[in-house]
Design a protein around this motif. Sequence first.
Motif, PDB file in Angstrom:
ATOM      1  N   GLU A  93      94.633  63.260  58.796  1.00 24.75           N
ATOM      2  CA  GLU A  93      93.245  63.132  58.681  1.00 24.75           C
ATOM      3  C   GLU A  93      92.456  64.148  59.709  1.00 24.75           C
ATOM      4  O   GLU A  93      92.358  63.737  60.992  1.00 24.75           O
ATOM      5  N   ASP A 217      91.471  63.731  54.653  1.00 19.60           N
ATOM      6  CA  ASP A 217      92.629  63.433  54.439  1.00 19.60           C
ATOM      7  C   ASP A 217      93.558  64.470  53.656  1.00 19.60           C
ATOM      8  O   ASP A 217      93.337  64.539  52.574  1.00 19.60           O
ATOM      9  N   ILE A 220      96.054  63.198  51.030  1.00 21.12           N
ATOM     10  CA  ILE A 220      95.458  62.269  50.014  1.00 21.12           C
ATOM     11  C   ILE A 220      96.150  62.950  48.340  1.00 21.12           C
ATOM     12  O   ILE A 220      96.241  62.157  47.631  1.00 21.12           O
ATOM     13  N   SER A 225     100.229  58.950  47.634  1.00 21.55           N
ATOM     14  CA  SER A 225      99.273  58.730  48.593  1.00 21.55           C
ATOM     15  C   SER A 225      98.784  57.410  48.643  1.00 21.55           C
ATOM     16  O   SER A 225      98.513  56.683  49.678  1.00 21.55           O
ATOM     17  N   VAL A 226      98.367  57.083  47.387  1.00 18.83           N
ATOM     18  CA  VAL A 226      97.834  55.494  47.414  1.00 18.83           C
ATOM     19  C   VAL A 226      98.749  54.493  47.841  1.00 18.83           C
ATOM     20  O   VAL A 226      98.229  53.490  48.618  1.00 18.83           O
ATOM     21  N   ALA A 227     100.178  54.606  47.583  1.00 24.21           N
ATOM     22  CA  ALA A 227     100.713  53.604  48.148  1.00 24.21           C
ATOM     23  C   ALA A 227     101.184  53.707  49.645  1.00 24.21           C
ATOM     24  O   ALA A 227     101.329  52.769  50.322  1.00 24.21           O
ATOM     25  N   THR A 229      98.847  54.221  51.827  1.00 23.53           N
ATOM     26  CA  THR A 229      97.631  53.622  52.498  1.00 23.53           C
ATOM     27  C   THR A 229      97.417  52.333  52.092  1.00 23.53           C
ATOM     28  O   THR A 229      96.918  51.574  52.884  1.00 23.53           O
ATOM     29  N   LEU A 230      97.588  51.926  50.738  1.00 25.36           N
ATOM     30  CA  LEU A 230      97.300  50.682  50.129  1.00 25.36           C
ATOM     31  C   LEU A 230      98.298  49.570  49.940  1.00 25.36           C
ATOM     32  O   LEU A 230      98.209  48.402  49.807  1.00 25.36           O
ATOM     33  N   GLN A 231      99.494  50.171  49.927  1.00 22.80           N
ATOM     34  CA  GLN A 231     100.954  49.280  49.357  1.00 22.80           C
ATOM     35  C   GLN A 231     101.164  48.896  51.012  1.00 22.80           C
ATOM     36  O   GLN A 231     101.476  49.570  51.966  1.00 22.80           O
ATOM     37  N   ARG A 296     104.901  50.580  54.808  1.00 19.39           N
ATOM     38  CA  ARG A 296     104.974  50.296  55.987  1.00 19.39           C
ATOM     39  C   ARG A 296     105.957  49.257  56.272  1.00 19.39           C
ATOM     40  O   ARG A 296     106.341  48.601  55.803  1.00 19.39           O
TER      41      ARG A 296
ATOM     42  N   TRP B  22      97.203  43.330  45.639  1.00 17.54           N
ATOM     43  CA  TRP B  22      96.481  44.373  46.676  1.00 17.54           C
ATOM     44  C   TRP B  22      95.382  43.650  47.017  1.00 17.54           C
ATOM     45  O   TRP B  22      94.374  44.423  47.847  1.00 17.54           O
ATOM     46  N   TYR B  99      90.332  58.429  46.493  1.00 17.23           N
ATOM     47  CA  TYR B  99      91.647  58.590  45.848  1.00 17.23           C
ATOM     48  C   TYR B  99      91.373  59.544  44.769  1.00 17.23           C
ATOM     49  O   TYR B  99      90.693  59.039  43.746  1.00 17.23           O
TER      50      TYR B  99
END
Lengths: 335, 110
Positions: A93, A217, A220, A225-227, A229-231, A296, B22, B99
């Motif tokens: 970022e 970022d 991104i 990339s969505v996983a 930060t969000l998974q 993570r 989520w 996103y």
Amino acid sequence: SHRAPAWSALPAAADGLQGDRDLQRHPGDAAATLGPSAQDMVAVHMHRLYEKYSRQGARPGGGNTVRSFRARLEVVDQKAVYFFNLTSMQDSEMILTATFHFYSEPPRWPRALEVLCKPRAKNASGRPLPLGPPTRQHLLFRSLSQNTATQGLLRGAMALAPPPRGLWQAKDISPIVKAARRDGELLLSAQLDSEERDPGVPRPSPYAPYILVYANDLAISEPNSVAVTLQRYDPFPAGDPEPRAAPNNSADPRVRRAAQATGPLQDNELPGLDERPPRAHAQHFHKHQLWPSPFRALKPRPGRKDRRKKGQEVFMAASQVLDFDEKTMQKARRK
Amino acid sequence: QWDEPRVCSRRYLKVDFADIGWNEWIISPKSFDAYYCAGACEFPMPKIVRPSNHATIQSIVRAVGIIPGIPEPCCVPDKMNSLGVLFLDENRNVVLKVYPNMSVDTCACR
């Protein structure tokens, strides 16, 4: 104040914040309409930004990310010091702007009363002298790394004139945050120093300050990339056999993903895998390859002893593969 | 979706973040229209499926049938839209990220 140069001095942040002037000027009104949780001004502010940037094609401050950081109040030498932990910022970022938002209280009542009660002196021309300047405040920013007990390096100081009434203000602290990040000192403290002789014991305010960081970022657009930060969980749990290097070894998921690519030396496969017939290629895929692991590390890390044991197992497994190769090679040589 | 055309096209799909677990950290949106692409890309492909030149050739090769095992081109997203997501990070700070490529705008045979 938000009407004063502080706002106009914010290049990119102003993009996101000038639309929030009403909200900033009357935080109480906004809080009232948004319910009890709206005492948390940072949440209110972020909701407003979300609404603004949910429109198609809109980019927050020219980037794609806005991070908010709440303050943790500590009293040091009878002074309120607000700590901000900026460590959740990702390496990918790139910081565009950072703004410090705080609620300025009007001059304290007893002092104001004292000034009002004094007979106003007159100068030679007979006109009343202006009242003494309002108490100035100084905003001091320090940064420190996570493992130091020092007071921290002074990163910046700015003088503030207290507003006539309670007001949310924003200050551009981009150079401070950028420098702190460059030096790896992502714990930032902000201290509001008053010239008042007896500022009193600081108490937690319902309007705690916060920091907004506008960033771009660069990762991104990467796959998954969505996983990243969000998974928050690993769909392939620990019991699942992992033929390749354990994906949770590295602290940075993006680094981890890059490091996962294995060459033919590690996996005993022929190079040029991609050029094989499509059917054979599909059968070869393991689910870890179909969904590279950006997850993570929420699972508890094994103890040192277990890790050593696991390391030995991996070594033994690797040795077996090598033995097999050696035998094959010997056979081949004999033939 | 039996009534929908068999040819490659965009189909409706609403994703609720609660369905994929989520929702605990995603504040907004609770759900969004993701859509998906499905349908045939068989020879001859109409203009509406916006075939790439490669897809056109592949569909011809497949239709001729001289080379075995050549599948028909894939029906995939062509244009996509971004989505702003407001969520809590590990320190429970609120984060907004926009996103790219989160919902399908158009589909094509590729």
